[in-house]
Design a protein around this motif. Structure first.
Motif, short mmCIF file in Angstrom:
data_model
loop_
_atom_site.label_atom_id
_atom_site.label_comp_id
_atom_site.label_asym_id
_atom_site.label_seq_id
_atom_site.Cartn_x
_atom_site.Cartn_y
_atom_site.Cartn_z
N UNK A 138 0.84 -1.20 0.00
CA UNK A 138 0.00 0.00 0.00
C UNK A 138 0.86 1.24 0.00
N UNK A 139 0.30 2.34 -0.46
CA UNK A 139 0.98 3.63 -0.35
C UNK A 139 0.27 4.41 0.75
N UNK A 140 1.04 5.19 1.51
CA UNK A 140 0.44 6.00 2.55
C UNK A 140 -0.57 6.95 1.92
N UNK A 141 -1.72 7.09 2.55
CA UNK A 141 -2.57 8.25 2.25
C UNK A 141 -2.13 9.29 3.27
N UNK A 195 6.03 12.52 -6.58
CA UNK A 195 5.05 12.18 -7.61
C UNK A 195 3.70 12.84 -7.38
N UNK A 196 3.02 13.04 -8.49
CA UNK A 196 1.64 13.53 -8.41
C UNK A 196 0.70 12.37 -8.11
N UNK A 197 1.00 11.20 -8.71
CA UNK A 197 0.10 10.04 -8.57
C UNK A 197 0.88 8.81 -8.11
N UNK A 198 0.37 8.15 -7.09
CA UNK A 198 0.88 6.82 -6.71
C UNK A 198 -0.30 5.85 -6.73
N UNK A 199 -0.01 4.55 -6.72
CA UNK A 199 -1.08 3.56 -6.82
C UNK A 199 -1.75 3.37 -5.46
N UNK A 200 -2.60 4.32 -5.11
CA UNK A 200 -3.34 4.19 -3.86
C UNK A 200 -4.32 3.04 -4.00
N UNK A 201 -4.68 2.46 -2.85
CA UNK A 201 -5.58 1.31 -2.88
C UNK A 201 -6.87 1.57 -3.63
N UNK A 212 -2.55 2.38 -15.92
CA UNK A 212 -1.16 2.02 -16.25
C UNK A 212 -0.44 3.22 -16.87
N UNK A 213 -1.09 3.85 -17.84
CA UNK A 213 -0.47 4.99 -18.54
C UNK A 213 -0.16 6.11 -17.56
N UNK A 214 -1.11 6.39 -16.67
CA UNK A 214 -0.91 7.47 -15.69
C UNK A 214 0.27 7.12 -14.77
N UNK A 215 0.31 5.89 -14.30
CA UNK A 215 1.34 5.49 -13.33
C UNK A 215 2.73 5.41 -13.96
N UNK A 216 2.76 5.26 -15.28
CA UNK A 216 4.06 5.21 -15.95
C UNK A 216 4.69 6.60 -16.05
N UNK A 217 3.88 7.64 -15.82
CA UNK A 217 4.44 9.02 -15.85
C UNK A 217 3.96 9.75 -14.59
N UNK A 218 4.36 9.27 -13.41
CA UNK A 218 3.77 9.78 -12.16
C UNK A 218 4.15 11.22 -11.82
N UNK A 219 5.17 11.75 -12.50
CA UNK A 219 5.62 13.11 -12.17
C UNK A 219 5.02 14.16 -13.12
N UNK A 220 4.27 13.70 -14.10
CA UNK A 220 3.74 14.60 -15.14
C UNK A 220 2.74 15.59 -14.52
N UNK A 221 3.02 16.88 -14.74
CA UNK A 221 2.18 17.92 -14.13
C UNK A 221 0.74 17.92 -14.66
N UNK A 224 -1.17 15.54 -14.51
CA UNK A 224 -2.03 14.76 -13.61
C UNK A 224 -2.50 15.58 -12.41
N UNK A 225 -1.81 16.71 -12.15
CA UNK A 225 -2.02 17.39 -10.87
C UNK A 225 -3.49 17.71 -10.57
N UNK A 226 -4.23 18.11 -11.59
CA UNK A 226 -5.61 18.51 -11.35
C UNK A 226 -6.60 17.34 -11.45
N UNK A 227 -6.08 16.14 -11.73
CA UNK A 227 -6.98 15.01 -11.97
C UNK A 227 -7.38 14.32 -10.66
N UNK A 228 -8.43 13.53 -10.72
CA UNK A 228 -8.89 12.79 -9.54
C UNK A 228 -7.84 11.79 -9.09
N UNK A 229 -7.02 11.28 -10.02
CA UNK A 229 -5.97 10.32 -9.65
C UNK A 229 -5.01 10.92 -8.62
N UNK A 230 -4.84 12.25 -8.69
CA UNK A 230 -3.88 12.92 -7.81
C UNK A 230 -4.57 13.50 -6.58
N UNK A 231 -5.86 13.28 -6.46
CA UNK A 231 -6.61 13.90 -5.38
C UNK A 231 -6.63 13.08 -4.10
N UNK A 232 -7.33 13.59 -3.10
CA UNK A 232 -7.47 12.87 -1.83
C UNK A 232 -8.25 11.58 -2.05
#
Ligand code: AMP
Ligand code: MG
Length: 504
Positions: free
Chosen positions: A280-283, A443-449, A471-480, A482-490
């Motif tokens: 798991x990744x920390x929330x 990273x902007x996005x990690x593989x949260x549960x 998969x595509x998002x996680x392969x570029x986790x630093x891409x800015x 993603x910042x505004x996307x739900x993948x990068x949200x709480x």
């Protein structure tokens, strides 16, 4: 069903990719493995694949669809390519701190090793049926856990963290019983080697010094050639593995990754992240976070991981002792001791970079620790905090509301932000340059549960587009972008109720 009843021969196809098969592990000797074919599954289908991993292997662009290759049959365990010599390897290990005796590839099969432009790589099917090491298991993996392993392998690679890779997932509607009835899947994993600490423990425990020596020579010659020049090659090997493990632990901690099952059989001799299960990744930032529901005592809690890395290195050292000899036990102790410093330095370096500090100054540790303490108290979101910290402005009177709003304790923030701004000014930090550098490490996005869970639920209903999108998002986790996307949200509220266990 016995293993013998279960074995169905599979066809070797007439054509495969233009690969040079090396299969060096096979040559180690029969003590190390059992050769046996994968066990077929009914009507397999593609779930997802990684173009980036396919590129690593030098697969042709149309590899999935080319009729002559029949990759679907191969990567579901229903056929072999010429040159493949499937085998299951034997190892032992300590599970949850207790000697577990013989384990081995209970559901993984190595298909062999090929040359690639980036060096030799071994291919492995996970979930390809019973082996002599399956013990009480069924040799299978379910779609749920296969998606988690596939996505996280490629996500870790995207984060720049050493890991085994994943080429593809194939699925089958064959039922597999876990807590509930699920369906089968096979993940194809790729790594320069899948040798574990537990391989060494296995032969040491059996007092098979000849096999142990062959194993050490194999690992040194093929993966740590510099150790050969040392007067004590096995001490040098232990030292090299300790360095890599320390660096790996710092990388896990920095990104908030919890492995969940750091048994010695899940520790790679190459310092790769291996055997993704209840990770798991920390929330919210929480040193005591336990990601594996089965780990009641919290042995593998987030903050314990670096120490467990050391515990596991002690087990590896025990495994190497018959080759090293008691006369050199002081050297072994020194190596194990040096792990602590290597880890501490690596972690300090990473935390400084995460905070955008490019020089070292005497109060850095205090500044960073006070941030982490506050994050712990407030369970501040680990990923979002560090990502947003890059937007911090050192301008006089700047509000920095975007970061400030992450803390309830405004007094803390007033104090800390003043100290942080002063610290940044002391090294003439440029806001724009620092932001760019920080966005390459935080990273902007990690593989949260919950992200994995959404993809899994859709896949279980037969829809694989979310696995592929993620998969595509996680392969570029630093891409800015993603910042505004739900993948990068709480994480949503329901994420708190996700329980991940050893069941896979
Ligand atoms: P793990 O800690 O999940 O990496 O697995 C520990 C051991 O159990 C390894 O030897 C695995 O190969 C084996 N194992 C786990 N699940 C299964 C299964 N479904 N069938 C056979 N062996 C398994
Ligand atoms: Mg394992």
């Amino acid at each position: 069903m016995t293993l013998h009843d279960a074995i169905t021969p599979v066809n070797t196809l007439t054509a495969g990719p233009d690969w040079n098969w090396r299969n060096r592990f096979h040559a180690l000797g029969t003590e190390f493995h059992t050769e046996l074919p994968p066990q077929p599954v009914p009507t397999p289908y593609w779930v997802a694949h990684s173009d980036s991993c396919a590129e690593l292997l030098g697969l042709p662009s149309e590899w999935q669809t080319r009729g002559d290759l029949n990759a679907l049959a191969v990567f579901s365990g229903n056929a072999l390519w010429p040159g493949m010599r499937p085998l299951a390897s034997v190892y032992s290990g300590h599970q949850f701190g207790v000697w577990a005796g013989q384990l081995g590839d209970g559901r993984a099969l190595s298909l062999g090793e090929i040359d690639t432009p980036s060096g030799p790589q071994e291919l492995q099917l996970k979930g390809a049926g019973l082996t002599p090491y399956s013990r009480m298991g069924d040799g299978r993996a379910v779609l749920r856990s296969s998606i988690r392993e596939f996505l996280c392998s490629e996500a870790m690679h995207g984060l720049g963290i050493p890991t085994t890779r994943a080429l593809c997932i194939t699925g089958s509607n064959m039922p597999v019983l876990r807590e509930a009835l699920e369906t089968a899947a096979v993940v194809t994993r790729v790594a320069p080697s899948f040798i574990r600490f537990g391989h060494f423990e296995h032969f040491a425990q059996r007092r098979d010094t000849s096999a142990l020596q062959r194993l050490a020579d194999f690992v040194i010659d093929n993966h740590y050639p510099d150790c050969r020049d040392s007067p004590q090659p096995c001490v040098a090997l232990l030292s090299a593995v300790a360095q890599r493990t320390a660096e790996l632990m710092a990388q896990w901690q920095a990104v908030g990754f919890c492995h969940g099952v750091m048994n010695t059989d899940n520790m790679s001799i190459l310092g790769l992240t291996i055997d993704y299960g209840p990770f798991g990744f920390l929330d919210g930032h929480d040193p005591d976070h336990i990601c594996n529901h089965t780990d009641r005592q919290g042995r593998y809690a987030y903050a314990n991981q670096p120490n467990i890395g050391l515990w596991n290195l002690h087990a590896l050292a025990q495994g190497l002792m018959p080759l090293i000899g008691r006369d050199h036990s002081d050297a072994v102790r020194e190596v194990l001791e040096s792990y602590k410093l290597t880890y501490a330095n690596a972690m300090r370096r990473r935390l400084r970079s995460k905070c955008g500090l490019s020089t070292t100054q005497k109060d850095d540790a205090g500044l960073i620790d006070s941030l982490l303490n506050q994050m712990t108290q407030e369970r501040t979101d680990h990923t979002i905090l560090f990502r947003r910290l890059s937007t911090f402005s050192t301008a006089e009177g700047a509000d920095n509301g975007h970061v400030k709003s992450l803390f309830k304790d405004t007094a803390f923030w007033e104090r800390w932000s003043v100290a942080y701004a002063a610290r940044l000014r002391a090294e003439n930090s440029n806001d724009l340059q620092r932001a760019a550098a920080m966005n390459r490490i935080n990273p902007s996005v990690v593989l949260r549960n919950h992200l994995a869970e959404s993809a899994i639920r859709q896949a279980q209903a037969g829809e694989f587009s979310e696995v592929r999108r993620l998969l595509k998002v996680l392969q570029s986790p630093f891409d800015e972008r993603h910042d505004a996307s739900a993948d990068a949200g709480f994480p949503p509220d329901w994420a708190q109720h996700i329980e991940v266990s050893c069941s896979s």
